[in-house]
Design an enzyme around this catalytic site. Structure first.
Site, PDB file in Angstrom:
ATOM      1  N   SER A 180       0.803  -1.230   0.000  1.00 14.60           N
ATOM      2  CA  SER A 180       0.000   0.000   0.000  1.00 14.60           C
ATOM      3  C   SER A 180       0.829   1.270   0.000  1.00 14.60           C
ATOM      4  O   SER A 180       0.318   2.341  -0.338  1.00 14.60           O
ATOM      5  CB  SER A 180      -0.935   0.010   1.216  1.00 14.60           C
ATOM      6  OG  SER A 180      -0.203  -0.146   2.422  1.00 14.60           O
ATOM      7  N   ASP A 195      -2.626   8.228   7.937  1.00 13.51           N
ATOM      8  CA  ASP A 195      -3.592   7.398   8.657  1.00 13.51           C
ATOM      9  C   ASP A 195      -2.845   6.541   9.674  1.00 13.51           C
ATOM     10  O   ASP A 195      -1.722   6.882  10.045  1.00 13.51           O
ATOM     11  CB  ASP A 195      -4.441   6.561   7.696  1.00 13.51           C
ATOM     12  CG  ASP A 195      -3.602   5.607   6.844  1.00 13.51           C
ATOM     13  OD1 ASP A 195      -2.449   5.320   7.223  1.00 13.51           O
ATOM     14  OD2 ASP A 195      -4.095   5.126   5.809  1.00 13.51           O
ATOM     15  N   HIS A 230       0.140   4.746   7.281  1.00 16.43           N
ATOM     16  CA  HIS A 230       0.743   5.301   6.073  1.00 16.43           C
ATOM     17  C   HIS A 230       1.222   6.738   6.254  1.00 16.43           C
ATOM     18  O   HIS A 230       0.594   7.518   6.968  1.00 16.43           O
ATOM     19  CB  HIS A 230      -0.259   5.245   4.917  1.00 16.43           C
ATOM     20  CG  HIS A 230      -0.726   3.867   4.604  1.00 16.43           C
ATOM     21  ND1 HIS A 230      -1.953   3.392   5.024  1.00 16.43           N
ATOM     22  CD2 HIS A 230      -0.131   2.845   3.941  1.00 16.43           C
ATOM     23  CE1 HIS A 230      -2.092   2.137   4.619  1.00 16.43           C
ATOM     24  NE2 HIS A 230      -0.996   1.787   3.957  1.00 16.43           N
TER      25      HIS A 230
END
Length: 369
Positions: free
Chosen positions: A49, A334, A337
């Site tokens: 991600s 977040d 991340h």
């Protein structure tokens, strides 16, 4: 005739005087271009991600970010599938290399002109992906699956431009890999019930060795490996501590993994003289930012910008989450991340930094080979 020679000579001298500054300017501009534009024709991204630009948008998975408030600072202010308020590491790596940020493989693979798009680079990264197939199995494109798609990509390119030209393209392109975080998170979540940190890392490296060899066999010769960050210092791990401190176990496993990857790449280089690489120690670099945030323009290193609950990290960034007004002063977007601001700094360090952050070559040096 003598009466006309002086004006002619004068005009020649005048033109030379006018042209010399222009030539100097042209040389300066050429030098500046050379300092910012690499010789890599394309960049191919594999990973999780940290680098996903929308592959998971095309999967039946809960590991998605194609909704607000993600992308709030991206062009157009819309979510794209990036786990960020704006650009992520894949975007900045491409930007530094002077090439377009490659599209998500699943967004172009079914296009009639997919092989043409492949020539300019492709992003295979998928949120949740790990080195082990068991990591988020069925919810993402595992690294093994991404490598199989890379092989398909190479075959399509070779069919379009010929085998020799395809080999040259891949040999000169940059292959950036960021993987391992999800495997470590899974281990920490299980509290290491089945193995020690050393056993986990040994298993990961055993698998990764075959995967990197597969990427090399497909044609990659310039490899960038972005190590895992200090995972214990992410908001998701800090919120587990009453003191909001970093989780030492997660950080130690991340360090072990990074050391092992660096050794693996060195070993691969000794066995394959035509391969060159950059290894970026994200854990070390990001810890420096976390420990001295004001030096980098940050003021918040513990809490996530977007989320809910303690440290904005109990619930992921969703449309019902709150988010900070100043994303530039937060290290984390977040619960795991980084913000666009953090990703930009990391990419700049990868491109122009030096050991112990990046070695044996930085990305600028690697791309200029």
């Amino acid at each position: 005739m003598a009466s006309n020679s002086f004006p002619n000579c004068f005009m020649v001298l005048l033109m030379l005087c006018l042209l010399l500054p222009l030539s100097a300017t042209a040389r300066t501009n050429a030098a500046l271009r050379a300092s910012t534009i690499s010789t890599a024709p394309a960049v191919y991204i594999l990973g999780d991600s940290i680098a996903d630009v929308g592959n998971n948008n095309h999967l039946l998975t809960y590991l998605k970010s194609d909704f607000a408030h993600n992308g709030i600072d991206f062009a157009g202010g819309k979510a794209t599938g990036r786990f960020s308020n704006g650009k992520n590491s894949a975007d900045f790596i491409a930007e530094k290399l002077g090439v377009p940020s490659p599209p998500a493989y699943l967004s172009v693979s079914s296009s009639p002109n997919s092989s043409t798009a492949f020539l300019n680079g492709v992003n295979f990264a998928s949120a949740g992906a790990g080195i082990l197939d068991s990591t988020h199995n069925g919810e993402c494109l595992s690294l093994n699956k991404q490598i199989s798609y890379l092989s398909i990509t190479y075959a399509a390119i070779a069919q379009q431009i010929g085998e020799e030209q395809a080999q040259q393209l891949f040999a000169k392109s940059i292959f950036a890999i960021t993987i391992g975080s999800n495997d470590v998170f899974a281990y920490v979540k299980s509290k290491g019930s089945n193995s020690t940190p050393q056993q986990l890392v040994a298993s990961l490296i055993s698998n990764l060795q075959g995967q990197l060899k597969g990427i090399y066999n497909i044609g990659a010769r310039r490899i960038v490996f972005i190590g895992v960050g200090p995972l214990g210092c992410t908001p998701s791990q800090r919120r587990k501590s009453d003191a909001e401190s970093c989780d030492d176990v997660a950080n130690s496993v991340a360090d072990l993994f990074n050391q092992a990857v660096a050794s693996l790449l060195q070993e691969m280089k000794s066995q394959n003289s035509d391969m060159n690489y950059s290894f970026y120690n994200t854990s070390l670099a990001l810890l420096e930012i976390i420990q001295r945030p004001s030096n980098y323009g940050f003021s918040e290193v513990k809490a996530a910008c977007c989320g809910l609950g303690e440290l904005n990290a109990k619930v992921a960034c969703t449309p019902i989450s709150s988010y900070c007004s100043n994303r530039r002063n937060h290290v984390f977007w977040d619960f795991v991340h980084p913000t666009e601001a953090t990703a930009r700094i990391i990419a700049a360090d990868l491109f122009d930094g030096s050991s112990p952050h990046v070695f044996p070559l930085n990305l600028r040096q690697l791309s200029a080979l």
